[in-house]
Motif scaffolding. Structure first.
Motif, PDB file in Angstrom:
ATOM      1  N   LYS A  89       0.838  -1.205   0.000  1.00  0.00           N
ATOM      2  CA  LYS A  89       0.000   0.000   0.000  1.00  0.00           C
ATOM      3  C   LYS A  89       0.870   1.252   0.000  1.00  0.00           C
ATOM      4  O   LYS A  89       0.610   2.212  -0.750  1.00  0.00           O
ATOM      5  CB  LYS A  89      -0.918  -0.007   1.223  1.00  0.00           C
ATOM      6  CG  LYS A  89      -1.841   1.190   1.315  1.00  0.00           C
ATOM      7  CD  LYS A  89      -2.739   1.079   2.542  1.00  0.00           C
ATOM      8  CE  LYS A  89      -3.675   2.271   2.635  1.00  0.00           C
ATOM      9  NZ  LYS A  89      -4.565   2.173   3.836  1.00  0.00           N
ATOM     10  N   GLU A  90       1.897   1.271   0.827  1.00  0.00           N
ATOM     11  CA  GLU A  90       2.805   2.415   0.874  1.00  0.00           C
ATOM     12  C   GLU A  90       3.611   2.525  -0.417  1.00  0.00           C
ATOM     13  O   GLU A  90       3.866   3.629  -0.915  1.00  0.00           O
ATOM     14  CB  GLU A  90       3.743   2.285   2.072  1.00  0.00           C
ATOM     15  CG  GLU A  90       4.706   3.445   2.270  1.00  0.00           C
ATOM     16  CD  GLU A  90       4.008   4.745   2.598  1.00  0.00           C
ATOM     17  OE1 GLU A  90       4.658   5.803   2.490  1.00  0.00           O
ATOM     18  OE2 GLU A  90       2.813   4.709   2.973  1.00  0.00           O
ATOM     19  N   ARG A  93       1.318   4.026  -2.970  1.00  0.00           N
ATOM     20  CA  ARG A  93       1.069   5.434  -2.636  1.00  0.00           C
ATOM     21  C   ARG A  93       2.255   6.311  -3.025  1.00  0.00           C
ATOM     22  O   ARG A  93       2.080   7.399  -3.578  1.00  0.00           O
ATOM     23  CB  ARG A  93       0.784   5.570  -1.137  1.00  0.00           C
ATOM     24  CG  ARG A  93       0.350   6.962  -0.705  1.00  0.00           C
ATOM     25  CD  ARG A  93       0.250   7.065   0.797  1.00  0.00           C
ATOM     26  NE  ARG A  93       1.557   7.050   1.411  1.00  0.00           N
ATOM     27  CZ  ARG A  93       2.342   8.145   1.519  1.00  0.00           C
ATOM     28  NH1 ARG A  93       1.940   9.308   1.039  1.00  0.00           N
ATOM     29  NH2 ARG A  93       3.523   8.042   2.091  1.00  0.00           N
ATOM     30  N   LYS A  96       2.487   6.808  -6.809  1.00  0.00           N
ATOM     31  CA  LYS A  96       1.476   7.718  -7.334  1.00  0.00           C
ATOM     32  C   LYS A  96       1.712   9.155  -6.895  1.00  0.00           C
ATOM     33  O   LYS A  96       1.108  10.088  -7.447  1.00  0.00           O
ATOM     34  CB  LYS A  96       0.078   7.282  -6.876  1.00  0.00           C
ATOM     35  CG  LYS A  96      -0.383   5.971  -7.527  1.00  0.00           C
ATOM     36  CD  LYS A  96      -1.774   5.617  -7.049  1.00  0.00           C
ATOM     37  CE  LYS A  96      -2.264   4.333  -7.722  1.00  0.00           C
ATOM     38  NZ  LYS A  96      -3.623   3.937  -7.261  1.00  0.00           N
ATOM     39  N   GLY A  97       2.570   9.355  -5.896  1.00  0.00           N
ATOM     40  CA  GLY A  97       2.836  10.692  -5.385  1.00  0.00           C
ATOM     41  C   GLY A  97       3.845  11.444  -6.219  1.00  0.00           C
ATOM     42  O   GLY A  97       4.357  10.964  -7.236  1.00  0.00           O
TER      43      GLY A  97
END
Length: 230
Positions: A89-90, A93, A96-97
Motif C-alpha cells: 500500500k505504501e 502510494r 502515485k505521489g
C-alpha cells in the motif's frame, strides 16, 4: 494407620492470612491458564495464517491481484498478510505521489512494513509479561503464606505446657499447602512463557525474512520501472 491429606480440610483449618494467600494463588493460577489457552490459540492461528499466505505469495501469482484480495478483507488481516498489505500500500502510494525516486519509495515502504511488524509482535507478546510475573512471584507468595502459618503454629505452642509433634504438625501442614499452591501456579506459567517466547521468536524471524524478501522484489521492480521510463 495413616491420615489422608485433604486440601479442603487444611484450607478450612488455616488462618485467615494463609487462606487469603491460597485464594490469591488460586486466582493467579486460573488467570495464567486462561492466558495460556488464549496465547496458544493466537500463536497457532498466526503460524497457520503465515504458512497459508507464504504458499500463496510464492505461488507466482500477480502481486497486484494479491494486494486487492488482501484489501478486500483488510479488517481481518494479521501477521504476514498485514505486513505485505501495508508495504505494498505504501509502495503504491509513493509511486502515485510526487516523490518517485527509487530510494525514497523503498525507504518509505520498508519503514511501513517495519512499523507493522513491531505492532504485530506487540499483539503476539500480549499477556506474556503477566505470565512471567505469575511464574516469578507465585513461589514467593506461597512461601510467605508458609512462613506465616508455621510461625503461627509455633506461637500457639507457647500457650501449652507440654508440646508434641501431633500438636504442631497440622499447622505446619496447612502452611505448606501455600507453598505447594505457589509452585502449582508458577511451574505451568514458566513453562508456557518459555514455550510461547520461542514460538514468537520463530514467527518474528519468519516475518522479518519475508519482509526482506518482499522488499527485494519491490526494490527490483521500482528500479526496472525507473529505467524503462528514463
Amino acid at each position: 494407620m495413616h491420615s489422608e491429606i485433604s486440601i479442603i480440610a487444611l484450607f478450612v483449618q488455616a488462618s485467615i492470612l494463609v487462606k487469603l494467600v491460597m485464594l490469591i494463588l488460586l486466582s493467579m493460577s486460573v488467570m495464567s491458564w486462561a492466558m495460556m489457552l488464549n496465547r496458544r490459540k493466537v500463536l497457532n492461528n498466526s503460524q497457520a495464517s503465515a504458512k497459508r499466505f507464504e504458499n500463496r505469495f510464492w505461488s507466482g501469482g500477480d502481486l497486484n491481484k494479491l494486494y486487492q484480495e488482501c484489501g478486500a478483507r483488510s479488517e481481518s488481516l494479521v501477521g504476514m498478510e498485514l505486513i505485505f498489505h501495508s508495504g505494498f500500500k505504501e509502495y503504491v502510494r509513493m509511486l502515485k505521489g510526487n516523490q518517485r525516486t527509487p530510494d525514497a519509495v523503498m525507504e518509505s515502504t520498508y519503514r511501513s512494513m517495519r512499523v507493522t511488524l513491531s505492532r504485530e509482535l506487540e499483539v503476539l507478546e500480549n499477556q506474556l509479561p503477566m505470565l512471567a510475573t505469575i511464574g516469578s512471584i507465585s513461589p514467593y507468595i506461597g512461601l510467605f503464606g508458609t512462613v506465616w502459618g508455621i510461625m503461627s503454629a509455633f506461637v500457639a505452642l507457647g500457650d501449652v505446657q507440654q508440646a508434641t509433634l501431633s500438636m504442631v504438625a497440622p499447622g505446619i501442614a496447612e502452611a505448606l499447602i501455600a507453598t505447594a499452591m505457589g509452585l502449582f501456579a508458577a511451574i505451568p506459567a514458566v513453562i508456557a512463557y518459555n514455550r510461547f517466547s520461542t514460538k514468537i521468536t520463530k514467527l518474528e524471524n519468519l516475518y522479518a525474512n519475508f519482509m526482506d524478501e518482499f522488499y527485494g522484489i519491490l526494490h527490483r521492480q521500482v528500479y526496472n520501472q525507473t529505467r524503462s521510463e528514463s
